[in-house]
Scaffold this motif. Structure first.
Motif, short mmCIF file in Angstrom:
data_model
loop_
_atom_site.label_atom_id
_atom_site.label_comp_id
_atom_site.label_asym_id
_atom_site.label_seq_id
_atom_site.Cartn_x
_atom_site.Cartn_y
_atom_site.Cartn_z
N GLY A 174 40.72 81.65 -12.25
CA GLY A 174 39.57 81.82 -13.14
C GLY A 174 38.31 82.19 -12.39
O GLY A 174 37.56 83.08 -12.80
N CYS A 175 38.06 81.51 -11.28
CA CYS A 175 36.88 81.81 -10.47
C CYS A 175 36.93 83.23 -9.91
O CYS A 175 35.93 83.95 -9.89
N THR A 176 38.10 83.63 -9.45
CA THR A 176 38.26 84.96 -8.85
C THR A 176 37.96 86.06 -9.86
O THR A 176 37.37 87.10 -9.51
N LEU A 227 43.57 74.71 -18.92
CA LEU A 227 42.23 74.14 -18.92
C LEU A 227 41.54 74.41 -17.59
O LEU A 227 40.34 74.77 -17.55
N GLY A 228 42.27 74.27 -16.49
CA GLY A 228 41.69 74.56 -15.18
C GLY A 228 41.22 76.00 -15.06
O GLY A 228 40.17 76.27 -14.48
N PHE A 229 41.99 76.94 -15.62
CA PHE A 229 41.61 78.35 -15.56
C PHE A 229 40.26 78.59 -16.23
O PHE A 229 39.37 79.23 -15.67
N PHE A 230 40.10 78.08 -17.45
CA PHE A 230 38.85 78.34 -18.17
C PHE A 230 37.67 77.57 -17.57
O PHE A 230 36.54 78.06 -17.59
N ILE A 231 37.93 76.38 -17.03
CA ILE A 231 36.85 75.66 -16.35
C ILE A 231 36.43 76.41 -15.09
O ILE A 231 35.24 76.53 -14.79
N ALA A 263 49.67 67.55 -11.38
CA ALA A 263 48.77 68.05 -12.43
C ALA A 263 47.46 68.52 -11.82
O ALA A 263 46.91 69.57 -12.20
N THR A 264 46.95 67.77 -10.84
CA THR A 264 45.71 68.16 -10.16
C THR A 264 45.90 69.47 -9.41
O THR A 264 45.02 70.34 -9.40
N MET A 265 47.06 69.63 -8.77
CA MET A 265 47.33 70.87 -8.03
C MET A 265 47.43 72.06 -8.97
O MET A 265 46.92 73.15 -8.67
N TRP A 266 48.06 71.88 -10.14
CA TRP A 266 48.13 72.96 -11.13
C TRP A 266 46.73 73.32 -11.63
O TRP A 266 46.41 74.50 -11.79
N GLN A 267 45.92 72.31 -11.90
CA GLN A 267 44.55 72.57 -12.34
C GLN A 267 43.79 73.39 -11.31
O GLN A 267 43.14 74.39 -11.63
#
Length: 414
Positions: free
Chosen positions: A278-280, A327-331, A267-271
């Protein structure tokens, strides 16, 4: 003619070298920051001899708050070091702090040993993010600065991915922290290859002997930008640390105490992977849509994806990986756009201190909030309900963005 002028639009080999040095510093920053969240159940359980969710939540919140208090102080104090003594010195100090004390975390014998090491690690983590962002913003050509900083912030999220990978192959928590000491090597390379920001050197020469940094920071012309920056990033911090950072502990509740480590790591790796995307995209979106609209979209996405993740799952399934990635993408998008935006609001003589203030003023409320996560977990009946409560902070950041000053197309203040 200075290098500031001759390289205003052209990317040189030195720019690439600066970017690599800053990116590696940010990647190790993200790695050492995230290692604790991934190994939290096993580390706390080992030190307090209990795997009960309420016990993990209580001591985990104490350790997490110590880390956040350190991060808050480091971001402000090392930001001041950057404005007074230079960007390179502040970068080296930051990396040394977080590398050394991450390694020493592996020697902890009690939970408060771990909390102390995480506090000192936090000093370096907070300072490094301020240092690399300010340095790259001042060195990189104006035309592509937003995209460069957006890609730079992928470094932190790549560190999240690296942390998950380390735990997958080295599940013993003490070994994980020992590996976290390796970034200390980077300080030697930075010292040998990078030179001080010309913008900072020119600004330093123009400062009066009686110049007061904090007096300038809180001057009337800067107060609105300071307030908007602190509230917006504070909303991200509260939502991030009370939701994303507690996902591993939440996932663990679906498994017996001796299982679940692989699922937490994945899950952490997917995030981390989704946050890199998202950052890119953040700098590209900011240059086309504007800084403020990108901020609003990213924070609204954080809230909606948090609701889907935490309110629609009552057992573990692989859908949690996809929802964690959303969630990771938007964060990642929200985090990167703020790092693009904040250096554009302030002049060189206070830039690192002002950015450090905005990134960390909200961290005080975050540290206090996380301190009570254990209490709230018990009161609300689980990690999911608690995380969703704190995710509402994203909406405060959306509201603050309406008072933000648009900086698209404007040069970096001198």
């Amino acid at each position: 003619m200075s290098a500031l002028t001759t390289s205003a639009h052209r990317i040189t080999r030195y720019h690439v070298l600066v970017f690599i040095g800053c990116w590696l510093g940010g990647m190790f920053d993200g790695m050492d920051s995230t290692l604790m969240t991934v190994v939290l159940p096993s580390a706390i359980g080992d030190l307090v001899h209990s795997m009960a969710p309420e016990v993990i939540g209580h001591y985990g919140s104490l350790v997490g708050s110590a880390f956040l208090f350190g991060w808050m102080l480091g971001g402000v104090l090392i930001g001041m070091v950057g404005d007074r003594l230079g960007r390179i010195r502040s970068m080296i100090l930051s990396i040394t702090l977080y590398a050394v004390f991450t390694g020493l975390s592996g020697l902890s014998q009690t939970w408060w040993h771990l909390a102390l090491c995480r506090f000192l690690t936090g000093l370096g983590i907070g300072g490094e993010l301020v240092s690399i962002t300010t340095f790259l913003a001042e060195v990189w050509p104006e035309r592509s600065r937003a995209v460069a900083i957006g890609v730079l912030i992928t470094s932190y999220q790549a560190g999240v991915l690296v942390a998950g990978t380390i735990v997958k192959f080295f599940p013993f928590w003490r070994t994980v922290f020992f590996i976290g000491a390796l970034p200390a090597i980077l300080t030697v390379l930075l010292r040998l290859t990078l030179r001080e920001s010309e913008r900072w050197m020119e600004s330093k020469q123009l400062m009066r002997e009686d110049y007061r940094l904090l007096g300038e920071l809180f001057a009337p012309e800067h107060r609105r930008n300071l307030a908007v920056g602190a509230i917006a990033f504070g909303g991200l911090l509260i939502g991030y640390w009370a939701s994303l950072s507690w996902i591993p502990a939440w996932i663990q509740t679906f498994f017996p105490p001796t299982e679940g480590s692989t699922q937490r790591a994945l899950a952490t790796m997917w995030q981390g992977s989704a946050a890199v995307v998202g950052c890119t995209l953040a700098g590209w979106l900011a240059d086309r849509m504007g800084r403020v609209p990108t901020i609003v979209i990213s924070y609204a996405g954080c809230f909606l994806s948090s609701a889907i993740l935490f309110m629609t799952n009552d057992h573990f399934s692989e859908a949690i990986y996809a929802e964690s990635a959303a969630l990771g993408f938007f964060i990642g998008l929200a985090q990167a756009i703020m790092y693009v935006y904040l250096p554009e609001l302030f002049p060189t003589r206070i830039r690192a201190t002002a950015v450090g203030f905005c990134l960390n003023a909200g961290r005080l409320s975050t540290a206090i909030a996380v301190l009570f996560v254990g209490v709230i977990v018990r009161a609300l009946g689980g990690f999911a309900q608690s995380a969703m409560l704190f995710a509402c902070a994203y909406l405060f950041a959306v509201a603050a963005a309406w008072w933000a000053t648009e900086t698209k197309g404007k040069p970096l203040p001198a």
